[in-house]
Design an enzyme around this catalytic site. Structure first.
Site, PDB file in Angstrom:
ATOM      1  N   ARG A 230      41.871  47.240  48.037  1.00 24.26           N
ATOM      2  CA  ARG A 230      40.937  46.137  48.128  1.00 24.26           C
ATOM      3  C   ARG A 230      39.983  46.142  46.946  1.00 24.26           C
ATOM      4  O   ARG A 230      39.556  47.216  46.486  1.00 24.26           O
ATOM      5  CB  ARG A 230      40.093  46.249  49.412  1.00 24.26           C
ATOM      6  CG  ARG A 230      40.740  45.608  50.608  1.00 24.26           C
ATOM      7  CD  ARG A 230      40.870  44.100  50.399  1.00 24.26           C
ATOM      8  NE  ARG A 230      41.676  43.446  51.413  1.00 24.26           N
ATOM      9  CZ  ARG A 230      43.001  43.235  51.329  1.00 24.26           C
ATOM     10  NH1 ARG A 230      43.687  43.640  50.281  1.00 24.26           N
ATOM     11  NH2 ARG A 230      43.639  42.582  52.284  1.00 24.26           N
ATOM     12  N   GLU A 259      38.180  37.175  44.270  1.00 30.25           N
ATOM     13  CA  GLU A 259      39.507  36.657  43.911  1.00 30.25           C
ATOM     14  C   GLU A 259      39.528  35.157  44.102  1.00 30.25           C
ATOM     15  O   GLU A 259      38.969  34.688  45.102  1.00 30.25           O
ATOM     16  CB  GLU A 259      40.573  37.338  44.767  1.00 30.25           C
ATOM     17  CG  GLU A 259      40.704  38.817  44.433  1.00 30.25           C
ATOM     18  CD  GLU A 259      41.786  39.539  45.250  1.00 30.25           C
ATOM     19  OE1 GLU A 259      42.520  38.873  46.003  1.00 30.25           O
ATOM     20  OE2 GLU A 259      41.875  40.760  45.124  1.00 30.25           O
ATOM     21  N   HIS A 278      46.864  40.312  42.670  1.00 25.56           N
ATOM     22  CA  HIS A 278      47.034  40.609  44.100  1.00 25.56           C
ATOM     23  C   HIS A 278      48.493  40.385  44.536  1.00 25.56           C
ATOM     24  O   HIS A 278      48.789  39.571  45.410  1.00 25.56           O
ATOM     25  CB  HIS A 278      46.073  39.738  44.936  1.00 25.56           C
ATOM     26  CG  HIS A 278      45.811  40.318  46.298  1.00 25.56           C
ATOM     27  ND1 HIS A 278      44.601  40.218  46.934  1.00 25.56           N
ATOM     28  CD2 HIS A 278      46.596  41.010  47.166  1.00 25.56           C
ATOM     29  CE1 HIS A 278      44.652  40.810  48.117  1.00 25.56           C
ATOM     30  NE2 HIS A 278      45.868  41.300  48.276  1.00 25.56           N
TER      31      HIS A 278
END
Ligand SMILES: NC(=O)C1=CN([C@@H]2O[C@H](COP(=O)(O)OP(=O)(O)OC[C@H]3O[C@@H](n4cnc5c(N)ncnc54)[C@H](O)[C@@H]3O)[C@@H](O)[C@H]2O)C=CC1
Ligand SMILES: O=C(O)C(=O)COP(=O)(O)O
Length: 526
Positions: A230, A259, A278
């Site tokens: 994370r 993000e 990601h």
């Protein structure tokens, strides 16, 4: 027909499952404002990490029953708000484990062998070999921070590649770490000893900026850090500087504090910094797994069935649920009954698991009892998700006990409600065919199945009372299905339990309480 909104891109296999039971709308381009505007008409929302399911979204979703996260991390969902509103939040705890672990391993090797930079160089027409001399992971030390599902798979593969393994995870036993070939150590040791550090932890107040300027300064100048867990667990400015200055050997990052990643020093670090958008869970296999896993759970919940991976129903996994289901129904029925007998505000609920039931996990049984207790006040607003919170907010104290010495039936459950109008207790059990029985009310032994409509009286055990109640009900055209009296001593106090076919009119109850010898009478609807 139910309606499901899918607001991030998920595999078609999941959409197909949802379409069996609901109208499915896929809209992956909604702004936060548009989502808030759209959500009121939906019964379910399915997301990945892109959609921010904020308090505002959840509160606007007044039809929402379930939020499904097609992946692991639910940090983009305001779970406490969902819980308070009785909305189940589900995820897919294992669907993308392998994908994320393999991405971390790919990042580690990319970094060691400069693959992204070398690729860029060749594509730009050059043939540079000297500047891309890498290093081997064989016999190097890997520090795994977070030895959960993904961390464990990374450790297993890394061990097969000949790496030495250290691990830090305060919630994992040394034995488990040992099984995986890892030495469980403290974080300091990882910082100072590891050649590679890979993070597999959730973002929590404890893990926020776990890697910062201070910890980076303790590392070897060759240490490489991989983060596919994370964003926010690494101070991004600090790691950009550390790689740039050569404080550490490099970093490979898949996740970021914000993000999509915006303006960031990370983008400007030349060598030894690998960035991916990601992609940890982005394999065909993982996307099918998570979409199917979560869609099945949304489908089940929309059909009134339980979800198997609810993150906000503690202790209720499928195995427990299957075993306990009849007892959960019993607990809910008894909770409902004792709540109605208690009448006013309940201040304390004593829950006692007896006999063989003491072998069971008590938490789900307590939740079921609270759900039943609160159902009169909250109706369908109370469910397994919010029953404990609702009880807490109402100041209901819950005391759980177990008593293995009681040997009635194959385990029984006793609930006692202490409230503003007095105390009442009920006990219930299951027969061998799983039929429910109420076996005791306020200390009086009885043996009756619960019924939709019931009448309970507390009276003096003396001739004539039963007859008077019978004829009174007859006069009001109320049909009695069954009747039983429980008493401890002859001509002492007694309870009478009547199952009736129809609801009892309020004025009949008033008439019953006027009969000489009747102390109390309660109508019950189960
Ligand atoms: N990049 C991506 O696309 C993906 C990222 N993830 C993320 O990866 C992370 C790990 O996922 P799983 O292994 O499935 O979760 P998991 O729950 O199986 O493992 C997490 C581990 O972290 C440990 N932990 C918690 N607090 C810690 C602390 N302060 N220090 C050290 N260890 C701590 C826990 O004890 C647990 O063993 C999660 O944050 C998840 O959201 C998961 C899938 C894909
Ligand atoms: O499952 C997780 O926790 C992930 O981080 C995967 O995120 P994604 O579904 O790819 O947006």
């Amino acid at each position: 027909m139910s309606k499901v909104l899918v607001s991030d891109s998920v595999d078609q296999a999941g959409i197909d499952i949802l379409s069996q039971v609901a109208q499915v709308d896929v809209n992956t381009k909604l702004s936060p404002e548009e989502l808030i505007k759209a959500i009121p008409e939906y019964d379910a929302l399915m997301v990945r990490s892109g959609t921010k399911v904020t308090q505002e979204v959840i509160e606007a979703g007044n039809q929402l029953k379930i939020i499904g996260r097609a992946g692991v991390g639910v940090d983009n969902i305001d779970v406490p708000t969902a819980t308070r509103r009785g909305i189940v939040v589900v995820n897919s705890p294992e669907g993308n484990t392998i994908a994320a672990a393999e991405h971390a391993l790919a990042m580690m090797l990319s970094l060691s062998r400069h693959i992204p930079d070398a690729n860029q160089s060749v594509k730009s027409g050059k043939w540079e070999r000297k500047q891309f001399i890498g290093s081997e992971v064989y016999k190097k030390t890997l520090g795994v921070v977070g030895l959960g599902k993904i961390g464990s798979h990374v450790a297993t593969v890394a061990r097969a590649m000949g790496m030495k393994l250290l691990a830090y995870d305060p919630f994992i036993s040394a034995e488990r770490a040992e099984q995986l070939g890892c030495r469980l150590v403290d974080l300091e040791m990882i910082f100072t000893e590891a050649d590679y550090i890979t993070l597999h932890i959730p973002r929590t107040p404890e893990t926020e900026n776990l890697i910062n300027a201070e910890s980076l300064a303790k590392m070897k100048p060759t240490t490489r850090i991989i983060n596919c867990s994370r964003g926010g667990v690494i101070d991004e400015d600090a790691i950009a500087e550390a790689v740039e200055n050569g404080t550490i050997g490099g970093a490979a990052l898949d996740v970021f504090a914000e993000e999509p990643l915006g303006e960031s020093k990370l983008r400007n670090v030349g060598a030894n910094m690998v960035l991916t958008p990601h992609l940890g869970a982005s394999t065909e296999e993982a996307q099918t797994n998570v979409a199917v896993d979560v869609a099945e759970q949304i489908r089940d919940v929309l059909l009134g069935l339980p979800a198997r991976s609810a993150v906000n129903i503690p202790g209720l996994n499928p195995d427990v649920l299957e075993k306990l289901r009849p007892f959960l129904q019993l607990a809910e029925t008894l909770g409902n009954l004792v709540g109605q007998l208690a009448g006013g505000r309940v201040e304390q609920l004593n829950v006692r698991l007896q006999g063989e039931l003491t072998d069971s996990q008590s938490q789900p049984i307590v939740v079921a009892a609270l759900k039943g207790l609160l159902s009169q006040a909250l109706r369908e607003r109370v469910n397994y998700v919010n029953a404990s919170i609702e009880a807490k907010e109402r100041g209901i104290r819950v005391i759980e006990t177990k008593d293995a010495s009681v040997h009635d039936y194959s385990g029984s459950l006793r609930l006692e409600a202490i409230g503003s109008l007095g105390e009442h207790s009920v006990t219930g059990a299951l027969l061998s065919d799983q039929e429910m029985r109420i076996t005791n009310v306020d200390g009086f032994p009885i043996n009756v199945p619960p019924n939709n409509y019931m009448l309970f009286t507390l009276h003096r055990d003396m001739p004539g009372i039963i007859g008077q109640i019978g004829s009174l009900l007859g006069n009001f055209n109320v049909n009695i299905a069954s009747m039983q009296v429980g008493r401890k001593i002859v001509r002492g106090d007694a309870v009478m339990v009547l199952s009736i076919d129809d609801p009892l009119p309020e004025d009949v109850l008033t008439e019953i309480t006027k009969i000489s010898g009747i102390r109390d009478a309660y109508t019950i609807k189960l």
